[in-house]
Design an enzyme around this catalytic site. Structure first.
Site, short mmCIF file in Angstrom:
data_model
loop_
_atom_site.label_atom_id
_atom_site.label_comp_id
_atom_site.label_asym_id
_atom_site.label_seq_id
_atom_site.Cartn_x
_atom_site.Cartn_y
_atom_site.Cartn_z
CD GLU A 223 -5.26 7.86 9.38
OE1 GLU A 223 -4.71 8.91 9.75
OE2 GLU A 223 -4.97 6.75 9.85
NE ARG B 128 -3.20 2.75 2.50
CZ ARG B 128 -3.28 3.58 3.52
NH1 ARG B 128 -2.89 3.22 4.72
NH2 ARG B 128 -3.76 4.79 3.35
CG HIS C 240 -1.38 9.08 3.19
ND1 HIS C 240 -1.55 7.74 3.47
CD2 HIS C 240 -1.04 9.65 4.37
CE1 HIS C 240 -1.29 7.52 4.76
NE2 HIS C 240 -0.97 8.65 5.32
CG ASN D 193 -5.67 3.71 8.14
OD1 ASN D 193 -5.70 2.67 7.48
ND2 ASN D 193 -5.22 4.85 7.67
CD GLU E 84 -2.08 4.26 7.98
OE1 GLU E 84 -1.96 4.72 9.14
OE2 GLU E 84 -2.12 4.97 6.97
CE1 TYR F 145 -0.53 3.06 13.40
CE2 TYR F 145 -2.55 4.06 12.61
CZ TYR F 145 -1.25 3.63 12.38
OH TYR F 145 -0.69 3.77 11.15
C1 PNW Z 1 -1.85 7.79 10.58
N1 PNW Z 1 -3.52 10.69 16.14
O1 PNW Z 1 -1.86 9.05 11.15
C2 PNW Z 1 -1.43 8.06 9.14
O2 PNW Z 1 -2.27 7.50 8.16
C3 PNW Z 1 0.00 7.75 8.86
O3 PNW Z 1 0.42 8.55 7.81
C4 PNW Z 1 0.82 7.91 10.12
O4 PNW Z 1 2.19 7.83 9.91
C5 PNW Z 1 0.34 6.85 11.09
O5 PNW Z 1 -1.05 6.94 11.32
C6 PNW Z 1 1.05 6.86 12.44
O6 PNW Z 1 0.78 8.04 13.13
C7 PNW Z 1 -2.26 9.38 12.41
O7 PNW Z 1 -3.00 11.71 16.64
C8 PNW Z 1 -1.69 10.51 12.99
O8 PNW Z 1 -4.44 10.06 16.75
C9 PNW Z 1 -2.10 10.94 14.23
C10 PNW Z 1 -3.10 10.24 14.89
C11 PNW Z 1 -3.67 9.12 14.32
C12 PNW Z 1 -3.25 8.68 13.08
#
Ligand code: PNW
Length: 490
Positions: free
Chosen positions: A175, A82, A128, A314, A380, A316
């Site tokens: 996002e 990707r 992006h 995506n 992601e 985390y």
């Molecule tokens: C995503 N937050 O960004 C993006 O899609 C990527 O480009 C990035 O590198 C990756 O996650 C890791 O951060 C985010 O503050 C940036 O919650 C910030 C946040 C979440 C996702």
């Protein structure tokens, strides 16, 4: 539960796995072959916008080192990759009447050919975050509905025409929540607009994020309409959007905190997913914002509803949610990682917003599946090890916390498929290589591959080995043998 009693599902044999990146975070070479500036070039060069004061001029030098990158992807044995296309390389000034840059097309064309020659399926994001700076200067970019929708759709058309014969997996946007809230609400991402006068000389955090979100949805939906009307029949690909959204878990069992968690889901994920999959904004969001949330016309809604062939996810982390606070950008919910008994939800990452909590990932997969009933592509998922950047490389390669994270999330994903029957079709850990982590500069590393920024040499970390030697082969085997995962997963 006895394994024999499980409602056992299987992975589709075309399950996609691989790693993810984005153009501005890895390419560098920002002033070659006719590329013009994006809002991130400009923003990251203003004082104080990135943690280490660095920008994307070099990044991981992937524009030059692309052959090495592909060789490493081959070594990792990925099925798919990707990456995103840089709008200012394709149409440097961005607009629908601005010239197309043949050098930009040529570069991505060669890249896609080389992936395919090596049996790697390209999974392509159109946007992006690297909006052509000219569009921001000309008419305030995403804030201007009448202009941006048409310009974005024309950019998408150029990409479908140039690459659609070979690219069968498209993501319109990465996002929208980050684009809107971080770029136009908090002002910590480009173009850095907010009501906070210390951060930004202009901007209005009480209206702009919702206008931008609205225009991003419309741009996405109209690009999909174009694809379906003019390209899908001949090119036969799939197209959708990818949304960020972390699991929101009530802080405790009190009704007000249970409600707060739902509010958090509605305001972050529902803001975009509800219109796109269900055809309306969430009631909570309308109630909180009143007329500050723009309305869609019935005609627009017809274009928006159903405008994604899948759910791109995506994700985390998980946040514990407490009612309270007046931050609309956070649904008037207080987020914490500290449980009522004082313990932490999981291992802390280098960035404050991320802790490792795999059960939350499984819960989110179930929530999205039940609410939207769309096949899920996890585009992601990843972890930044605390202080990894200050360690000598040899130590950084032993990224135990990231291995633990992926052990947890991959098992959660498999359980969601096998035990819960969730339809998951792809998994792309973030990220293939360490890279420019936006406002964090190069301080925060998300790669499964270590990048030595002096030499640009790439070194696989333990997490790459884990995914490549343990997880991916298990998936391959299951898809190939068409056996339930439960029989092979340790
Ligand atoms: C995503 N937050 O960004 C993006 O899609 C990527 O480009 C990035 O590198 C990756 O996650 C890791 O951060 C985010 O503050 C940036 O919650 C910030 C946040 C979440 C996702």
């Amino acid at each position: 539960m006895n394994t024999a009693d499980l409602p056992v599902s299987k992975l589709p044999k075309d399950f996609l796995w691989g790693f993810a990146t984005a153009s501005f975070q890895i390419e560098g070479s920002t002033d070659v072959d006719g590329r013009a500036k994006s809002i991130w070039d400009d923003f990251s060069k203003q004082p104080g916008k990135t943690q280490d004061g660095r920008n994307g001029d070099i990044a991981t030098d992937s524009y030059r080192l692309w052959k090495d990158d592909i060789a490493l992807l081959v070594k990792y044995g990925v099925k798919s990759y990707r990456f995103s296309i840089s709008w200012p390389r394709i149409i440097p000034l961005g607009g629908r009447n601005d010239p197309i840059n043949p050098k930009g097309i040529e570069w991505y064309s060669n890249f896609i050919d080389a992936l395919l020659d090596n049996g790697i399926i390209p999974f392509v994001t159109l946007y992006h975050w690297d909006l052509p700076q000219a569009l921001h200067e000309r008419y305030k970019g995403w804030l201007n509905k009448d202009e941006i929708v048409q310009d974005y759709v024309r950019y998408a058309r150029v990409c479908f025409e140039a690459f659609g014969g070979r690219v069968k997996h498209w993501l319109t946007m990465n996002e929208p929540w980050c684009i809107s809230v971080l770029g136009y609400g908090r002002g910590i991402h480009a173009p850095g607009r907010s009501s906070d006068r210390h951060r930004s000389p202009e901007g209005d955090s009480s209206t702009e994020p919702w206008i931008v979100g609205h225009n991003v949805i419309l741009s996405h939906a109209n690009a999909v309409k174009l694809y379906r009307e003019e390209f899908k029949e001949t090119q036969g690909g799939q197209i959708g959007i990818t949304l960020n959204g972390d699991w929101a878990m009530p802080y405790d069992n009190s009704p007000k905190n249970i409600a707060a968690a739902q509010q958090a889901m509605d305001a972050a994920l529902g803001w975009f997913a509800d219109p796109i999959y269900l055809g309306r904004y969430p009631t909570f969001l309308k109630k909180m914002l009143g007329d500050r949330l723009p309305d869609f016309t019935p005609e627009e809604l017809r274009v928006i509803k159903g405008s994604s062939d899948f759910y791109g996810m995506n994700t985390y982390t998980t946040n514990l949610c407490k009612a309270g606070g007046d931050d609309e950008l956070q649904a008037k919910v207080i987020y914490t990682f500290t449980r009522p008994d004082g313990t932490q939800l999981g291992t802390q990452a280098h960035c404050g917003w991320l802790q490792d909590y795999p059960d939350g990932f499984r819960a989110l997969l179930n929530y999205v599946w039940k609410r939207y009933r769309m096949p899920i592509y996890v585009t992601e998922n990843g972890f930044a090890v605390k202080n990894e950047n200050s360690k000598p490389m040899k130590e950084a390669l032993l990224d135990h916390d990231r291995v633990q994270y992926f052990r947890g999330t991959t098992n959660a994903l498999l359980s969601a498929v096998v035990e819960d029957g969730v339809d998951i079709r792809a998994y792309f850990p973030w990220s293939f290589v360490d890279n420019f982590e936006w406002a964090d500069g190069y301080v925060t590393r998300f790669g499964v591959t270590y990048v030595d920024y002096e030499t640009q040499a790439r070194h696989p970390k333990e997490s790459a080995k884990f995914l490549v030697k343990v997880y991916f082969p298990v998936i391959l085997l299951c898809c190939f043998l068409k056996v339930p995962l439960a029989t092979v997963v340790p």
